[in-house]
Enzyme design. Structure first.
Site, PDB file in Angstrom:
ATOM      1  N   CYS A   1      24.815   5.735   3.144  1.00 31.25           N
ATOM      2  CA  CYS A   1      24.184   5.566   1.830  1.00 31.25           C
ATOM      3  C   CYS A   1      25.270   5.411   0.760  1.00 31.25           C
ATOM      4  O   CYS A   1      25.999   6.363   0.472  1.00 31.25           O
ATOM      5  CB  CYS A   1      23.283   6.779   1.590  1.00 31.25           C
ATOM      6  SG  CYS A   1      22.951   7.174  -0.112  1.00 31.25           S
TER       7      CYS A   1
ATOM      8  N   CYS B   1      25.394   7.781  -2.218  1.00 31.22           N
ATOM      9  CA  CYS B   1      25.762   9.156  -1.825  1.00 31.22           C
ATOM     10  C   CYS B   1      27.276   9.323  -1.839  1.00 31.22           C
ATOM     11  O   CYS B   1      27.793  10.378  -2.185  1.00 31.22           O
ATOM     12  CB  CYS B   1      25.249   9.484  -0.422  1.00 31.22           C
ATOM     13  SG  CYS B   1      23.480   9.302  -0.219  1.00 31.22           S
TER      14      CYS B   1
END
Lengths: 171, 72
Positions: free
Chosen positions: A61, A64
Site C-alpha cells: 500500500c 501506508c
C-alpha cells in the site's frame, strides 16, 4: 414476470447482505482487545495515561509507506510521554513485511494480523487507517487514507492535544 | 425451446450475480500490483492526455471535464 421480479429480489437481497457487512468502528466506540486476535508479535503493556495509535498498514500500500516516517517521528517525539504506537501489518506474506521493515526500520511496535481477524473485526474502511485510543480502548480519533501535508498537520495536532489530555487525566 | 433457454439464462444469472463481492481493503494486494494498472507508463499516459485534449479541445482530456475552450 413474477419470476423476473423474484430473481431481481434475490439478487438485490444477496448484494445487500454483502454490502451491509459489519459496522465500522467509530469515534467513541470501544476498540477490540488486540490480545484476542492472535497477532504475531509482542504487544506493549498499556498503563493508565497512555495514548495508543493503532495503525493498519501493508507493504503493498503506497500511502501506508508514507505514513511510516510520520509514525516514527511521533514515536520519537512523544514515546517517552506516553504515546504508544502499534502498527498492524496486513500483508499476506511475512517476507514482504520483513523486507519492508529492513528498509524502513522503526522504533515502535509492529505486529502482524496473519488471518486478518483484527482488520475484519474493526472493518477497516481503507488502508492506511489510524485509530487513536485511550488506555481503556475507547476510540478518540480516526484518520484514514493518504497523509497529505494538510491532514498530516491536523493529525499531529490532534495527537498532541489528546496526549496533553491523557497526561492531565493521569495526574 | 426459447423458454428453456431463457430459464437457463435466468438460472445462470441467479447463480452468478450474488457472487459479486466487495474486495476488502486489506485484501487488495493483488489489485495494487503494477500489472493491474490500466496505464503503466506515465510518459505514454501524458502524451495520450495531451493528444486527447488537443484533438477534442477539451481541457483535462479524457478524465477531467472542462469548458471545452481548448485554451491550454
Amino acid at each position: 414476470m413474477n419470476s423476473c421480479l423474484l430473481a431481481l429480489a434475490w439478487v438485490l437481497a444477496s448484494v445487500g447482505v454483502e454490502a451491509s457487512g459489519k459496522a465500522t468502528i467509530r469515534i467513541g466506540d470501544k476498540f477490540p482487545n488486540l490480545a484476542e486476535f492472535g497477532l504475531e508479535g509482542d504487544l506493549p503493556a498499556l498503563a493508565k495515561g497512555k495514548l495508543v495509535i493503532v495503525d493498519f498498514w501493508a507493504s503493498w500500500c503506497g500511502p501506508c509507506r508514507g505514513t511510516f516516517p510520520l509514525m516514527e517521528s511521533l514515536h520519537r517525539r512523544w514515546g517517552k510521554q506516553g504515546l504508544v504506537i502499534v502498527a498492524v501489518n496486513e500483508d499476506k506474506s511475512q517476507v514482504a513485511e520483513t523486507e519492508f521493515l529492513k528498509q524502513h526500520p522503526v522504533t515502535f511496535t509492529v505486529v502482524r494480523d496473519p488471518r486478518k481477524k483484527l482488520a475484519a473485526a474493526v472493518n477497516v474502511p481503507i488502508l492506511p487507517c489510524s485509530y487513536i485510543l485511550d488506555s481503556n480502548g475507547k476510540v478518540l480519533s480516526i484518520q484514514s487514507g493518504e497523509r497529505t501535508m494538510e491532514n498530516r498537520a491536523v493529525f499531529v495536532k490532534r495527537v498532541e492535544e489528546l496526549l496533553a489530555q491523557q497526561s492531565l487525566s493521569k495526574q | 425451446m426459447k423458454t428453456a433457454l431463457s430459464r437457463i439464462a435466468l438460472l445462470g444469472f441467479l447463480v452468478l450475480a450474488p457472487g459479486c463481492v466487495n474486495v476488502q481493503p486489506w485484501d487488495r494486494d493483488a489489485l495494487a500490483k503494477d500489472a493491474m494498472k490500466p496505464e503503466r507508463d506515465p510518459v505514454t499516459l501524458a502524451v495520450r492526455e495531451h493528444l486527447w485534449f488537443s484533438r477534442e479541445a477539451a481541457n483535462g482530456g479524457r478524465t477531467v471535464g472542462g469548458g471545452g475552450c481548448g485554451c491550454n
